[in-house]
Design a protein around this motif. Structure first.
Motif, PDB file in Angstrom:
ATOM      1  N   PRO A  92       0.791  -1.240   0.000  1.00 27.62           N
ATOM      2  CA  PRO A  92       0.000   0.000   0.000  1.00 27.62           C
ATOM      3  C   PRO A  92       0.818   1.282   0.000  1.00 27.62           C
ATOM      4  CG  PRO A  92       0.101  -0.906   2.217  1.00 27.62           C
ATOM      5  CD  PRO A  92       0.832  -1.872   1.334  1.00 27.62           C
ATOM      6  N   SER A  93       2.141   1.187  -0.045  1.00 28.62           N
ATOM      7  CA  SER A  93       2.962   2.395   0.050  1.00 28.62           C
ATOM      8  C   SER A  93       2.985   3.203  -1.228  1.00 28.62           C
ATOM      9  CB  SER A  93       4.390   2.023   0.444  1.00 28.62           C
ATOM     10  OG  SER A  93       4.975   1.177  -0.520  1.00 28.62           O
ATOM     11  N   GLY A  94       2.478   2.647  -2.332  1.00 25.99           N
ATOM     12  CA  GLY A  94       2.364   3.426  -3.563  1.00 25.99           C
ATOM     13  C   GLY A  94       3.375   3.100  -4.635  1.00 25.99           C
ATOM     14  N   GLY A  95       4.267   2.143  -4.392  1.00 24.45           N
ATOM     15  CA  GLY A  95       5.247   1.805  -5.424  1.00 24.45           C
ATOM     16  C   GLY A  95       4.670   0.975  -6.549  1.00 24.45           C
ATOM     17  N   GLY A  96       3.536   0.291  -6.278  1.00 25.75           N
ATOM     18  CA  GLY A  96       2.888  -0.500  -7.311  1.00 25.75           C
ATOM     19  C   GLY A  96       3.803  -1.563  -7.886  1.00 25.75           C
ATOM     20  N   SER A  97       3.779  -1.692  -9.200  1.00 18.74           N
ATOM     21  CA  SER A  97       4.566  -2.719  -9.886  1.00 18.74           C
ATOM     22  C   SER A  97       6.055  -2.583  -9.602  1.00 18.74           C
ATOM     23  CB  SER A  97       4.318  -2.646 -11.389  1.00 18.74           C
ATOM     24  OG  SER A  97       2.958  -2.846 -11.692  1.00 18.74           O
ATOM     25  N   TYR A  98       6.530  -1.346  -9.506  1.00 22.97           N
ATOM     26  CA  TYR A  98       7.953  -1.117  -9.237  1.00 22.97           C
ATOM     27  C   TYR A  98       8.354  -1.692  -7.884  1.00 22.97           C
ATOM     28  CZ  TYR A  98      11.980   1.450  -7.441  1.00 22.97           C
ATOM     29  OH  TYR A  98      13.172   1.769  -6.854  1.00 22.97           O
ATOM     30  N   GLU A  99       7.563  -1.423  -6.863  1.00 21.80           N
ATOM     31  CA  GLU A  99       7.895  -1.923  -5.531  1.00 21.80           C
ATOM     32  C   GLU A  99       7.797  -3.446  -5.474  1.00 21.80           C
ATOM     33  OE1 GLU A  99       6.702  -1.272  -0.827  1.00 21.80           O
ATOM     34  OE2 GLU A  99       5.632  -0.197  -2.405  1.00 21.80           O
ATOM     35  N   VAL A 242      -4.266   0.793 -16.088  1.00 19.28           N
ATOM     36  CA  VAL A 242      -4.865   0.001 -15.017  1.00 19.28           C
ATOM     37  C   VAL A 242      -3.988   0.032 -13.766  1.00 19.28           C
ATOM     38  CG1 VAL A 242      -5.504  -2.351 -14.331  1.00 19.28           C
ATOM     39  CG2 VAL A 242      -6.140  -1.497 -16.584  1.00 19.28           C
ATOM     40  N   GLU A 243      -2.663   0.106 -13.951  1.00 24.21           N
ATOM     41  CA  GLU A 243      -1.753   0.044 -12.808  1.00 24.21           C
ATOM     42  C   GLU A 243      -1.653   1.356 -12.051  1.00 24.21           C
ATOM     43  OE1 GLU A 243       0.248   2.411 -15.543  1.00 24.21           O
ATOM     44  OE2 GLU A 243      -0.757   0.515 -15.899  1.00 24.21           O
ATOM     45  N   ALA A 244      -2.233   2.435 -12.578  1.00 28.35           N
ATOM     46  CA  ALA A 244      -2.059   3.753 -11.960  1.00 28.35           C
ATOM     47  C   ALA A 244      -2.609   3.802 -10.544  1.00 28.35           C
ATOM     48  CB  ALA A 244      -2.726   4.822 -12.826  1.00 28.35           C
ATOM     49  N   ILE A 245      -3.699   3.101 -10.282  1.00 30.06           N
ATOM     50  CA  ILE A 245      -4.281   3.120  -8.937  1.00 30.06           C
ATOM     51  C   ILE A 245      -3.322   2.491  -7.938  1.00 30.06           C
ATOM     52  CG2 ILE A 245      -6.136   2.160  -7.511  1.00 30.06           C
ATOM     53  CD1 ILE A 245      -8.031   2.595  -9.824  1.00 30.06           C
ATOM     54  N   SER A 246      -2.637   1.410  -8.332  1.00 31.00           N
ATOM     55  CA  SER A 246      -1.693   0.773  -7.404  1.00 31.00           C
ATOM     56  C   SER A 246      -0.514   1.684  -7.100  1.00 31.00           C
ATOM     57  CB  SER A 246      -1.202  -0.555  -7.980  1.00 31.00           C
ATOM     58  OG  SER A 246      -0.422  -0.347  -9.144  1.00 31.00           O
ATOM     59  N   VAL A 249      -1.870   4.733  -4.329  1.00 30.86           N
ATOM     60  CA  VAL A 249      -2.553   4.394  -3.069  1.00 30.86           C
ATOM     61  C   VAL A 249      -2.362   5.470  -1.996  1.00 30.86           C
ATOM     62  CG1 VAL A 249      -2.730   2.686  -1.212  1.00 30.86           C
ATOM     63  CG2 VAL A 249      -2.434   1.934  -3.572  1.00 30.86           C
ATOM     64  N   PRO A 250      -1.153   6.066  -1.834  1.00 33.60           N
ATOM     65  CA  PRO A 250      -0.992   7.081  -0.786  1.00 33.60           C
ATOM     66  C   PRO A 250      -1.890   8.302  -0.971  1.00 33.60           C
ATOM     67  CG  PRO A 250       1.150   6.301  -1.521  1.00 33.60           C
ATOM     68  CD  PRO A 250       0.132   5.741  -2.477  1.00 33.60           C
TER      69      PRO A 250
END
Length: 678
Positions: A92-99, A242-246, A249-250
């Protein structure tokens, strides 16, 4: 000049926000949906069209594959949305696919995802704006020659809105997004209801035949499979964003993960419904669309003068009763607006991802800074500049730009879902609760299926689009990956070099401080610099001048003695009138002769208040200081003298002419070196 610039900035951006107000910028779900999901929602305006453009390469023979390809796109979108819901909860920290990729597959894989997404965000802006302009031209054909200027104007407007802050841009963009959703659903519902009543709408292009491209007719076997796969890869543009929401999150209100997952689900349901509806209606209305209008048969006039309208425009015209109907203009206006606003997904995703990368020292630190409105302003501006250049280079042509698109999306999809499989494997090794273990296994299956499918699609996209321009996107991602690795190496090297290992040795003072004040003539700035240097109580203090004019040097020495200045004046001979070289050679010789000493060079300079005044003076101070900064053991101190124009330009009537603001950094204004100015 300063006040005018500040006024314009406040008009465009608004008043600056305090850091404590960051919580007020968090988004409810109703605003987060149009901000983060406008790209996948708006892609229904061109995803169906991209499928048809590929299938009509063989004339009308391959159009029966349309529903099967659309079904495959829907299945893929369902899997991806379900997979990213797991990402939102797990990271949930906002890194999405990168994290996800960095944590589970290593930093190199994370950088591959980051580079791919950054390139794709740029493409999102370019394709969305170009497609929006296309729909405007479909409604107003007279604007066809203004395609590029219109696209650049829209990018500038989007940039200005996003610089005002995430919440403000969401409030501005929410209404058009919801109007587009409502308009498309009404159009689809009306068209399909007419079809059920036996009055099916007919597109304006339904009466035209299509001549197949040479070599594309009557394909069979592998060749036919490649055409279908190419159409499928083009239709996968429906998944962009689609990945923008992930990644965002912050920016959600608490509970962040729950609200982000709910928004992601709503986006998936709405996008799938609209995509299926538009595709079904296009099949019912028999839309025939090609890349080259001259392949259409039965045109009433010359094909070169025929303007082919978008699929959405043809459907709106056929459903609502012609080009002059209110429904037609509403759909065109809403579609054009939401396509342009779809770029807002990238304007939120790109700065957020760039900020995280900057925090991890893979991009310049400036991209992590928030602007006056608590948005990542530097990232927003960087995205706008690159996307604008791309639109200008490709003349805002959607067909040309689309081939560079979606490659990064499926790279991030594949690696992030693979990373999630490893994440659940790690969780299962430590989890003992039977219920949680069962849930982890189920989510692992979802992510595993997602990894396999998106990896397969990535191969298809590479195979079908690489030679058509996708290689440029691959090259850009590779160069970006190499650049980010280089930036990280630089930051790591600097951190290692600056790290303190023995504080006591670093605090040992120099043996002596040798102060040098640069002088060209005797005036107030020179005397202030001498007084300031003396206040440091150096072990040795001397003035230094360069004799570019022998008579002037003699006069300076005579005046120096007449004034009784008790600081020795050293005159350097310069037969070739080179000030910088002479000063540098002397300072280096002093530093070389006393390596344990510190040489402090004081440069008197005055500060001008207007940009045009800098054109009237040389900039020798900047060059001399830049050279001195690279000399070991040398400290450079600028001693400013603010002219009256500088005081008026900063704060009118705040100071008397000639007054000096002590302690102000000289880097805030252009300054003119008076120690070397004749």
């Amino acid at each position: 000049m300063f006040n005018l610039t500040g006024l314009l900035k406040r008009l465009v951006i608004g008043r600056a926000r305090r850091s404590e107000e960051l919580g007020e910028t968090l988004l409810p779900k109703r605003l987060a949906l149009p901000i983060f999901a406008s790209d996948p929602l708006s892609s229904v305006a061109y995803a169906t069209q991209e499928i048809l453009l590929v299938l009509t390469l063989g004339g009308l023979a391959y159009l029966h594959f349309t529903p099967w390809i659309a079904g495959a796109v829907v299945a893929l979108m369902t899997v991806v949305v379900l997979s990213y819901r797991q990402v939102v909860h797990a990271y949930p920290s906002g890194g999405g696919s990168y994290e996800v990729a960095s944590t589970n597959l290593g930093p190199s894989a994370g950088l591959v995802v980051a580079a791919s997404l950054l390139v794709d965000y740029v493409m999102t802006v370019a394709v969305s704006v170009a497609s929006g302009v296309d729909n405007i031209i479909s409604a107003v054909p007279a604007l066809v020659d203004q395609r590029v200027p219109l696209a650049l104007i829209f990018v500038a407007l989007l940039t200005a809105m996003n610089l005002r802050g995430v919440r403000e841009s969401g409030q501005a963009f929410a209404a058009p997004t919801y109007l587009f959703i409502g308009g498309v659903l009404i159009m689809v519902g009306t068209g399909l209801f007419r079809y059920l009543l036996g009055d099916a709408p007919s597109a304006e292009s339904a009466k035209y035949g299509i001549v197949p491209e040479p070599g594309e007719a009557n394909l069979a076997g592998l060749a036919l499979v490649m055409v279908v796969l190419r159409a499928f890869s083009s239709g996968c543009t429906a998944l962009t964003g689609v990945e923008a929401i992930s990644n965002g999150v912050p920016a959600f209100r608490k509970p962040k993960s729950k609200n982000a997952a709910a928004t992601l689900a709503a986006m998936g349901i709405i996008a799938i419904t609209m995509f299926v509806g538009v595709t079904t209606l296009a099949i019912v209305a028999k839309v025939h669309i090609v890349q080259d209008p001259c392949r259409l048969t039965g045109l009433p006039g010359d094909c070169t003068s025929y303007t082919q309208r978008t699929v959405i425009a043809q459907l709106a015209s056929s459903v609502f009763g012609g080009d002059n109907s209110v429904g037609f203009y509403f759909i065109q206006a809403a579609t054009a607006l939401v396509l342009i606003l779809a770029a807002n997904t990238a304007f939120n995703g790109f700065p957020l991802l760039a900020s995280i990368l900057a925090q991890h020292r893979y991009l310049p630190r400036q991209l992590h800074n928030r602007g006056d409105r608590l948005a990542f302003s530097n990232g927003i501006l960087a995205l706008a500049v690159v996307a604008g250049l791309l639109l200008w280079a490709y003349k805002a042509n959607v067909t040309s730009l689309i081939h560079l698109y979606i490659l990064g999306v499926f790279t991030s999809f594949t690696l992030s879902q693979t990373g999630m499989v490893r994440h659940w494997n790690r969780e299962l090794r430590t989890e003992t609760d039977p219920g949680l273990r069962r849930r982890h296994r189920m989510t692992r299956v979802v992510n595993g299926v997602g990894a396999v499918i998106t990896g397969f699609v990535l191969v298809i996209v590479l195979a079908t689009k690489f030679t058509q321009g996708a290689w440029l996107a691959v090259l850009a991602a590779v160069l970006l990956w190499v650049m980010m690795r280089g930036i990280r190496r630089h930051y790591d090297a600097v951190a290692a070099e600056l790290a303190v290992t023995d504080p006591r040795s670093e605090l040992v003072p120099p043996s002596r401080v040798l102060a040098i004040v640069l002088v060209s003539t005797i005036h107030k700035p020179t005397l202030r610099a001498l007084a300031y240097a003396r206040a440091f109580r150096p072990d040795h203090l001397e003035a230094l001048t360069v004799a570019v004019d022998r008579d002037a040097s003699v006069a300076l020495k005579r005046q120096w003695e007449e004034y009784g200045i008790d600081v020795p004046l050293k005159v350097l001979d310069s037969p070739y009138r080179e000030i910088t070289r002479s000063v540098m050679e002397y300072v280096r010789s002093v530093s070389r002769d006393s390596p344990r000493d510190v040489v402090a060079v004081f440069i008197p300079e005055y500060v001008v208040g207007h940009w045009w005044e800098n054109l009237l003076h040389n900039q020798s101070a900047l060059w001399l200081k830049s050279r001195l900064l690279f000399t070991p053991g040398v400290m450079v101190t600028s001693v400013p003298w603010q002219l009256s124009s500088s005081a008026r330009a900063d704060h009118p009537a705040a100071r008397a002419p000639g007054s000096v603001r002590r302690g102000e950094p000289t880097a805030t204004r252009k300054s003119e070196d008076v120690s070397t100015h004749r």
